[in-house]
Write a protein that holds these residues in place. Structure first.
Motif, short mmCIF file in Angstrom:
data_model
loop_
_atom_site.label_atom_id
_atom_site.label_comp_id
_atom_site.label_asym_id
_atom_site.label_seq_id
_atom_site.Cartn_x
_atom_site.Cartn_y
_atom_site.Cartn_z
N LEU A 32 19.10 47.74 24.51
CA LEU A 32 20.31 48.00 25.30
C LEU A 32 20.00 47.99 26.79
CD1 LEU A 32 21.83 50.91 23.15
CD2 LEU A 32 22.53 48.50 23.17
N LYS A 33 18.80 48.44 27.14
CA LYS A 33 18.41 48.53 28.55
C LYS A 33 18.07 47.16 29.13
CE LYS A 33 14.53 50.58 31.17
NZ LYS A 33 13.30 51.39 30.93
N HIS A 34 17.45 46.32 28.34
CA HIS A 34 16.87 45.08 28.90
C HIS A 34 17.62 43.80 28.56
CE1 HIS A 34 13.35 47.21 30.39
NE2 HIS A 34 13.17 47.76 29.21
N ILE A 35 18.45 43.83 27.50
CA ILE A 35 19.12 42.59 27.10
C ILE A 35 20.58 42.61 27.57
CG2 ILE A 35 19.78 41.10 25.16
CD1 ILE A 35 16.78 41.24 25.49
N PRO A 36 20.92 41.73 28.50
CA PRO A 36 22.30 41.70 29.02
C PRO A 36 23.29 41.47 27.88
CG PRO A 36 20.87 40.24 30.32
CD PRO A 36 20.08 40.68 29.12
N ALA B 296 27.76 39.18 13.24
CA ALA B 296 26.50 39.21 12.48
C ALA B 296 25.33 38.82 13.38
CB ALA B 296 26.59 38.27 11.28
N LYS B 297 25.52 37.77 14.17
CA LYS B 297 24.47 37.33 15.10
C LYS B 297 24.13 38.43 16.09
CE LYS B 297 24.39 32.28 15.27
NZ LYS B 297 25.36 31.92 14.19
N ALA B 298 25.17 39.12 16.57
CA ALA B 298 24.95 40.19 17.56
C ALA B 298 24.11 41.31 16.94
CB ALA B 298 26.28 40.72 18.06
N LEU B 299 24.39 41.65 15.67
CA LEU B 299 23.60 42.70 15.01
C LEU B 299 22.15 42.23 14.81
CD1 LEU B 299 26.15 43.99 12.31
CD2 LEU B 299 25.45 45.11 14.45
N TRP B 300 21.98 40.97 14.39
CA TRP B 300 20.61 40.45 14.21
C TRP B 300 19.86 40.42 15.54
CZ3 TRP B 300 17.14 39.93 10.58
CH2 TRP B 300 17.55 39.88 9.25
N ALA B 301 20.58 40.13 16.62
CA ALA B 301 19.92 40.05 17.94
C ALA B 301 19.30 41.40 18.31
CB ALA B 301 20.91 39.61 19.00
N LEU B 302 19.97 42.49 17.92
CA LEU B 302 19.42 43.82 18.21
C LEU B 302 18.04 43.96 17.56
CD1 LEU B 302 22.62 46.01 17.68
CD2 LEU B 302 21.65 45.21 19.85
N ARG B 303 17.90 43.43 16.36
CA ARG B 303 16.62 43.48 15.65
C ARG B 303 15.61 42.48 16.22
NH1 ARG B 303 12.36 42.29 14.37
NH2 ARG B 303 11.41 41.97 12.30
N GLU B 304 16.09 41.26 16.48
CA GLU B 304 15.15 40.20 16.84
C GLU B 304 14.60 40.35 18.26
OE1 GLU B 304 17.63 36.96 15.75
OE2 GLU B 304 16.78 36.79 13.72
N ASN B 305 15.29 41.10 19.09
CA ASN B 305 14.80 41.31 20.45
C ASN B 305 13.79 42.45 20.56
OD1 ASN B 305 16.05 39.30 22.19
ND2 ASN B 305 18.00 40.23 21.55
N LEU B 306 13.52 43.13 19.45
CA LEU B 306 12.67 44.33 19.53
C LEU B 306 11.27 44.03 20.07
CD1 LEU B 306 13.61 46.28 16.25
CD2 LEU B 306 14.09 46.95 18.61
N SER B 307 10.69 42.90 19.67
CA SER B 307 9.35 42.58 20.17
C SER B 307 9.37 42.29 21.66
CB SER B 307 8.78 41.35 19.44
OG SER B 307 8.47 41.66 18.12
N ASP B 308 10.30 41.41 22.05
CA ASP B 308 10.33 40.97 23.45
C ASP B 308 10.56 42.12 24.42
OD1 ASP B 308 9.83 38.46 22.62
OD2 ASP B 308 11.88 37.70 22.84
N VAL B 309 11.50 43.00 24.07
CA VAL B 309 11.81 44.06 25.04
C VAL B 309 10.64 45.02 25.23
CG1 VAL B 309 14.31 43.99 24.70
CG2 VAL B 309 12.90 45.46 23.23
N GLN B 310 9.75 45.09 24.24
CA GLN B 310 8.60 45.99 24.43
C GLN B 310 7.73 45.53 25.58
OE1 GLN B 310 7.26 46.47 20.11
NE2 GLN B 310 6.76 48.42 21.12
N LYS B 311 7.67 44.21 25.79
CA LYS B 311 6.87 43.70 26.91
C LYS B 311 7.37 44.28 28.22
CE LYS B 311 6.00 39.20 24.70
NZ LYS B 311 7.10 38.33 24.23
N LEU B 312 8.67 44.54 28.29
CA LEU B 312 9.27 45.03 29.54
C LEU B 312 9.12 46.54 29.69
CD1 LEU B 312 12.50 42.89 29.10
CD2 LEU B 312 10.54 42.35 30.54
N GLU B 313 8.49 47.17 28.70
CA GLU B 313 8.23 48.62 28.76
C GLU B 313 6.76 48.90 28.95
OE1 GLU B 313 10.28 51.38 28.64
OE2 GLU B 313 12.00 50.05 28.89
#
Lengths: 467, 467
Positions: A262-266, A322-339
């Motif tokens: 929520l913080k990193h993905i527009p 459905a895509k929006a819900l999957w995106a919440l899951r699929e972005n989990l790896s990438d957003v960690q890089k920003l933390e």
């Protein structure tokens, strides 16, 4: 003639690369974790050429590192700088040779990418179910040699369960034709199983016959919130039974991971009004029309709510949702890089032990480093947790990442204590080749080495990897 | 002390049989095809005892023949008269040790019968899907060692796909504990795959972890008539797609087989008014209620009729009707005995090649012996045909059966020419151990022998079987 010259003569000008700048992309692991060296990148055009190249290397005692799309995450596809190994890349063997719609099989060369295979299946009105983030580059031969997993393993299994037959070039250069398209064949040891997940240490997979499945008529997606991980795992058998085992996704999402997204993905939106500690992303792929499938899903979720297993649920009403819900899951790896720094673990335990594992491992790492932020997520329907640890806020990233092995040991010791696996999906390669000796019995390590010595007595196939 | 005395001391009075009359049932294959000899039948009570027995045999260079329920069809479980081998029977190791309903797994000893495992699963509200005619006697360890198939392979796979982990005693007496309950584990070679289908030639499976599945909510059964075998195989992908891949039965029945059943089985009724050359028995196991499942089946059958794939159909309206339809299929083997000699073939070819195979093989055997009556039936959803040949009417049965090998060669040569398997389900044992060398490449035979030598250098594990 030296070995590189022999190989040049075998494959011709189109079949090798020896200009350092052009070889560079093949020698670098994509995250930059491993940097290799080789005298020659050879790209054979046929199984016969692979066999000739391997024969030459066997005669000269030169090591070979097989490589597909160079997407592996444990360094199995990168030669060691000191080995003077030949890098054998299969990208040119990229032909789909046969699609048999009555047998529901595809016969293809090892260099076909997963994405190409998926779209060929789709064009034929079928499904090839193995999906990976790297499927645009990852090749079938590499997926076989690493027994790739990814999404939908819950329903369709890992690559091992999708392969009916293979052709492989053995360490002495002989071609073994095990290219059978049979679902039943009890005529001796199932030799292909050694090459599947063998990481190229026993031979080079050059062709395969893989299974196709009917394309689902409808797919329904839901995100549910659960009070705890124990409720998430209790939800699984309930849903499997209610859906006739047509679950294709059952993915754990922790609140902290969702907050990173929520913080990193527009444009990312919290799926529910209230906040919850844990979420499960659910996908059902069905042979029934959408209305029947969705009704069945909603009935099952109501039953789960009555049992107190879920606290809230959002069922996608459209593909976009459905895509929006999957995106919440699929972005989990990438957003960690920003933390900041993230120390990763790709582990599996029995599904019944997941809740306890996450609790124990989170407490153990927090005791050692207060403020560390565990982000456990992923394929819990398979018992597979990506137990990633984001650094404490404000800590120096380099100092944190310097403690990688320390935290691996803490987490993997708990995994081993719970009869789990320290590499559920990614393999051993060079990253975990030494570490695994800490967890496998001497008897099992000895069995693996016995198999390696028997099939590759000269030790030229991908040396220093896996075993 | 001689080896039998050492073993008596290890297992104690309850653990061995040495009275010839009491050993006899263990030494005779149930059809009387194989008669063995042994100095001692040993029945260990634990993995530790198995390990001690194997260690003693390894030290003394005495061969061991592992045996489960003694239901194997290729003689793998019967010692050769000349070998003085010890027969190691696992019947006493018959404990179910754990049922984990969150992980959907059962941990059990090798001597548990398939029927016991099935009812334990059923009592827990789950399904263990492997069903065999011999399941009342057949044991899990034997089913693993022979990679048993049977019904429902189409949906759930053979035993190989139902096993998550095993414990095995190696030929030197060491215990390998690979008893993991994980669906994902990429930490090296998948060693269990060598023991699954290894027919006891690489070690003795002593315990296992197997998968459970949700119990289907409804099962629907239909018998359809088809103009030819090609239409039967074309019907398969249509039904897989229409049912969301929930087909659990797709069995070919030829008219001649049905007529044998109608003639010999009291109360058997022709399912349709008209006579048809071929029939397919269809079973769907679904997570939906019966009304939805049956409607879906009827819709699919209507679509198939519109395409000209089926000429008539009977959908069972009750369990009784479903059982009656299944009985027509399940009696096919027995009724052949009442039609004189039957020469059997358990073969597989790609599903797309089944029609051509049956046509070619039927023509070939008829050319050699006019009047011979081919009765091809079985699991064509898996590409598996039981190509049984009933003798010509009036021919001397002994004279006919004397030509067993001649007809095997004719049929198996065609199978091999069509990239098939000469043993789809039953294995090699001693029956097909020599014959397989006629069909497998020297490279593949050599690979198998290399594995055998590496894991069993003294050659004491079930010698003369498989490889």
């Amino acid at each position: 003639m030296n070995t590189p010259d022999r190989i040049r003569a075998i494959v011709g000008p189109a079949g090798f690369i020896d200009v350092p700048a052009d070889m560079a992309p093949y020698l670098r692991e994509h995250r930059g974790l491993y940097q290799g060296k080789t005298a020659l990148v050879v790209k054979p055009a046929s199984t016969a050429q692979v066999a000739e190249v391997v024969t030459a290397c066997a005669q000269d005692g030169v090591a070979i590192v097989p490589q597909g799309g160079n997407t592996g995450l444990v360094g199995g596809q990168i030669p060691f700088p000191g080995d003077n190994a030949i890098l054998l890349n299969l990208s040119r063997m990229n032909r789909i040779q046969n699609i048999d719609l009555l047998n529901d099989t595809v016969t293809l060369e090892a260099g076909v990418t997963l994405a190409t295979l998926q779209s060929a299946a789709q064009d034929a009105g079928r499904l090839f179910p193995l999906h990976l983030a790297s499927q645009g580059s990852a090749q079938v031969g590499g997926a076989i040699s690493t027994n790739a997993g990814g999404n939908a393993v819950l329903r369709y299994g890992m690559m091992r369960e999708l392969v009916l037959g293979i052709e492989a070039v053995l360490p002495d250069g002989q071609i073994w034709n095990g290219l059978r398209g049979l679902r039943k064949d009890n005529t001796g040891y199932d030799l292909k199983q050694l090459f599947i997940g063998g990481e190229g240490t026993l031979g080079i997979v050059t062709r395969a016959v893989v299974k196709l499945f009917p394309a689902p008529r409808s797919m329904e997606t839901a995100m549910v919130s659960v009070p705890g991980v124990a409720e998430a795992t209790a939800l699984l058998p309930l849903l499997r039974a209610a859906t006739g085992d047509q679950l294709t996704g059952f993915e754990l999402v922790p609140r902290i991971g969702l907050e990173f997204v929520l913080k990193h993905i527009p444009g990312a939106r919290d799926p529910m009004a209230a906040q919850h500690p844990w979420y499960v992303l659910i996908e059902i792929s069905s042979g029934y029309e959408s209305s029947i499938t969705r009704a069945m899903l909603e009935t099952a979720l109501t039953a789960a709510a009555d049992k107190g297993l879920i606290s809230d649920a959002v069922v996608a009403k459209s593909m976009t949702q459905a895509k929006a819900l999957w995106a919440l899951r699929e972005n989990l790896s990438d957003v960690q890089k920003l933390e900041g720094g993230s120390i990763k673990h790709d582990v599996a335990v029995p599904i019944s032990a997941i809740a306890e594992f996450i609790a124990r491992a989170s407490a153990a790492v927090t005791a050692v480093l207060p403020g560390i932020r565990p982000v456990p997520f992923g394929h819990i329907g398979d018992g597979n947790v990506h137990f990633n640890l984001s650094q404490p806020v404000g800590m120096d990233t380099a100092q944190y990442l310097a403690r990688w092995d320390e935290f691996n040991n803490i987490v993997h010791d708990i995994v081993a204590d719970m009869d789990g696996s320290i590499s559920a999906e990614h393999g051993l390669g060079r990253m975990k080749r030494d570490e695994i000796t800490r967890y496998k019995s001497a008897i099992e390590m000895n069995l693996m080495r016995t198999v390696k010595r028997a099939l590759d007595p000269k030790g030229i196939m991908n040396p220093g990897k896996l075993v």
